[in-house]
Design a protein around this motif. Structure first.
Motif, short mmCIF file in Angstrom:
data_model
loop_
_atom_site.label_atom_id
_atom_site.label_comp_id
_atom_site.label_asym_id
_atom_site.label_seq_id
_atom_site.Cartn_x
_atom_site.Cartn_y
_atom_site.Cartn_z
N SER A 35 0.86 -1.38 -0.11
CA SER A 35 0.04 0.02 0.06
C SER A 35 0.68 1.29 0.09
CB SER A 35 -0.89 0.04 1.32
OG SER A 35 -1.90 1.26 1.24
N LYS A 39 0.61 2.36 -7.01
CA LYS A 39 0.10 1.73 -7.99
C LYS A 39 -1.15 2.35 -8.69
CE LYS A 39 -1.03 -1.59 -5.04
NZ LYS A 39 -0.48 -0.96 -3.70
N THR A 58 -6.99 2.07 -2.51
CA THR A 58 -7.90 1.27 -3.51
C THR A 58 -8.29 0.10 -2.48
OG1 THR A 58 -6.03 1.69 -4.94
CG2 THR A 58 -7.71 -0.20 -5.37
N GLY A 84 -3.25 -2.67 -1.89
CA GLY A 84 -1.94 -2.89 -1.38
C GLY A 84 -2.48 -3.53 -0.17
N ASP A 144 11.34 10.54 -8.47
CA ASP A 144 11.42 12.12 -8.16
C ASP A 144 11.87 12.66 -6.73
OD1 ASP A 144 8.40 13.23 -6.95
OD2 ASP A 144 8.59 11.18 -7.74
N1 GTP Z 1 6.62 11.96 -5.03
C1 GTP Z 1 5.64 11.14 -5.49
N2 GTP Z 1 4.69 10.66 -4.68
C2 GTP Z 1 3.88 9.65 -5.32
C3 GTP Z 1 4.17 9.10 -6.71
N3 GTP Z 1 3.41 8.20 -6.98
C4 GTP Z 1 2.61 7.98 -5.90
N4 GTP Z 1 2.54 9.12 -5.08
C5 GTP Z 1 2.03 9.33 -3.71
O1 GTP Z 1 1.80 7.88 -2.91
C6 GTP Z 1 0.99 8.22 -2.19
C7 GTP Z 1 0.09 6.77 -2.51
O2 GTP Z 1 -0.12 6.67 -3.84
P1 GTP Z 1 -1.30 5.44 -4.22
O3 GTP Z 1 -1.00 5.49 -5.97
O4 GTP Z 1 -2.46 5.74 -3.69
O5 GTP Z 1 -0.62 4.25 -4.01
P2 GTP Z 1 -1.18 2.60 -3.88
O6 GTP Z 1 0.02 1.80 -4.08
O7 GTP Z 1 -2.27 2.66 -5.05
O8 GTP Z 1 -1.84 2.39 -2.51
P3 GTP Z 1 -2.95 1.13 -2.23
O9 GTP Z 1 -4.14 1.68 -2.97
O10 GTP Z 1 -3.42 1.54 -0.70
O11 GTP Z 1 -2.39 -0.14 -2.37
C8 GTP Z 1 -0.03 9.29 -2.64
O12 GTP Z 1 -0.20 10.24 -1.77
C9 GTP Z 1 0.68 9.85 -4.08
O13 GTP Z 1 0.60 11.04 -4.22
C10 GTP Z 1 5.48 9.44 -7.38
O14 GTP Z 1 5.98 8.88 -8.37
N5 GTP Z 1 6.11 10.37 -6.66
#
Ligand code: GTP
Ligand code: MG
Length: 239
Positions: A35, A39, A58, A84, A144
Motif C-alpha cells: 500500500s 500503483k 484502493t 495493497g 522524483d
Molecule cells: N512524489 C511522488 N509521490 C507519489 C508518486 N506516486 C504516488 N505518489 C504518492 O504516494 C501516495 C500513494 O499513492 P497511491 O497511488 O494511492 O498508492 P497505492 O499503491 O495505490 O496504494 P493502495 O491503493 O493503498 O495499495 C499518494 O500520496 C501519491 O500522491 C510518485 O511518483 N512520486
C-alpha cells in the motif's frame, strides 16, 4: 466479472455488410505491491496521462484501460490496480490472478520496507500457480524523491536479475525532474507499460491457419495461446 476477464471484445458497431466486427485483444495486466507505493498513480498516469490530484487507498481493485496500437493492431491494455492493504484485497485475490497476462511488481524507492515485501508478492503469484510464460517486471516508483531514496538501483537490479525480471525506475508524479530541481532520467510510465504490451504481443501473435474444408474464402485467425489452452473462441474474418 466474466465480462471484464474475457480476453477479446467485439466492436459495438456492426459493419453495413453484416460481417463479423473486428475484435480487440485485451491484455490483462495486474499491478501489485505494498500500500502507498503508487500503483493507483502509475496506472492513472498511463491511462489518463497525468498524475491524479489525490488518491485514496484502493479497495478491492480499480480497472483502468487504454487502447494502444502496435504494428497496426489495436489492443486494449486493461490494468488491474489492486489494493495493497490486506484487508482490502483478501476477498479479491483469486480474481486478480485469473487469466492474467502479465504482472507488474511495484515498490517505492523511498521505502525500503516496500522493497523487502517483494518476495511475499512473488510468493503470492507462485501460490496462484502463475506460469513462467507470464511476463513479470519490477518497477521502483517515486524516483522524483531522489533525496529520500532508500533503495539503490544496484540492489534493486540484483533482485530483479535473481528473479529474471527487467527493472524500471520511474516516477508517476514527475517523469522529467526531481524534487530538488535536478533532471530525472528515470523510465517513463508510458514506455514501461508499452514495453509489457510489446512483449505480450510478441508472445501471443495472431497466427494464420488453413481454413477447414468447405469454408470457401474464410481465413481463420487464432491466437497462439488459444491453441495451447483451447479456451478461446474461434476468430474468423472473411478475406
Ligand atoms: N512524489 C511522488 N509521490 C507519489 C508518486 N506516486 C504516488 N505518489 C504518492 O504516494 C501516495 C500513494 O499513492 P497511491 O497511488 O494511492 O498508492 P497505492 O499503491 O495505490 O496504494 P493502495 O491503493 O493503498 O495499495 C499518494 O500520496 C501519491 O500522491 C510518485 O511518483 N512520486
Ligand atoms: Mg491504490
Amino acid at each position: 466479472m466474466a465480462d471484464i476477464e474475457s480476453s477479446f471484445e467485439f466492436s459495438s458497431s456492426l459493419t453495413s455488410s453484416s460481417l463479423p466486427p473486428p475484435r480487440t485483444r485485451i491484455f490483462k495486466i495486474i499491478v501489485i505491491g505494498d500500500s502507498g507505493v503508487g500503483k493507483t498513480c502509475l496506472t492513472y498516469r498511463f491511462c489518463a496521462g497525468k498524475f491524479p490530484d489525490r488518491t485514496e487507498a484502493t479497495i478491492g481493485v480499480d480497472f483502468r484501460e487504454k487502447i494502444i496500437e502496435i504494428d497496426g493492431e489495436k489492443i486494449k491494455v486493461q490494468l488491474w490496480d489492486t489494493a495493497g492493504q490486506e484487508r482490502f484485497r483478501k476477498s479479491m485475490v483469486q480474481h486478480y490472478y485469473r487469466n492474467v497476462h502479465a504482472v507488474v511488481f511495484v515498490y517505492d524507492v523511498t521505502n525500503a520496507v516496500s522493497f523487502r515485501s517483494l518476495p511475499s508478492w512473488i510468493e503470492e503469484c507462485r501460490q496462484h500457480a502463475l506460469g513462467q510464460e507470464v511476463p513479470r517486471i519490477l518497477v521502483g516508483n517515486k524516483c522524483d524523491l531522489r533525496h529520500a531514496a532508500q533503495v539503490s538501483t544496484d540492489v534493486a537490479q540484483q533482485f530483479a536479475d535473481a528473479h529474471s525480471m527487467p527493472l524500471f525506475e520511474t516516477s508517476a508524479k514527475n517523469p522529467y525532474g526531481n524534487d530538488d530541481g535536478s533532471r530525472n532520467d528515470s523510465d517513463h510510465v508510458e514506455a514501461i507499460f508499452m514495453t509489457v504490451a510489446h512483449k505480450l504481443k510478441s508472445q501471443k501473435p495472431l497466427i494464420l491457419s488453413q481454413p477447414p474444408c468447405g469454408l470457401g474464402d474464410t481465413v481463420t485467425l487464432r491466437r497462439q495461446d488459444e491453441e495451447e489452452r483451447g479456451s478461446w473462441g474461434c476468430g474468423c474474418w472473411r478475406s
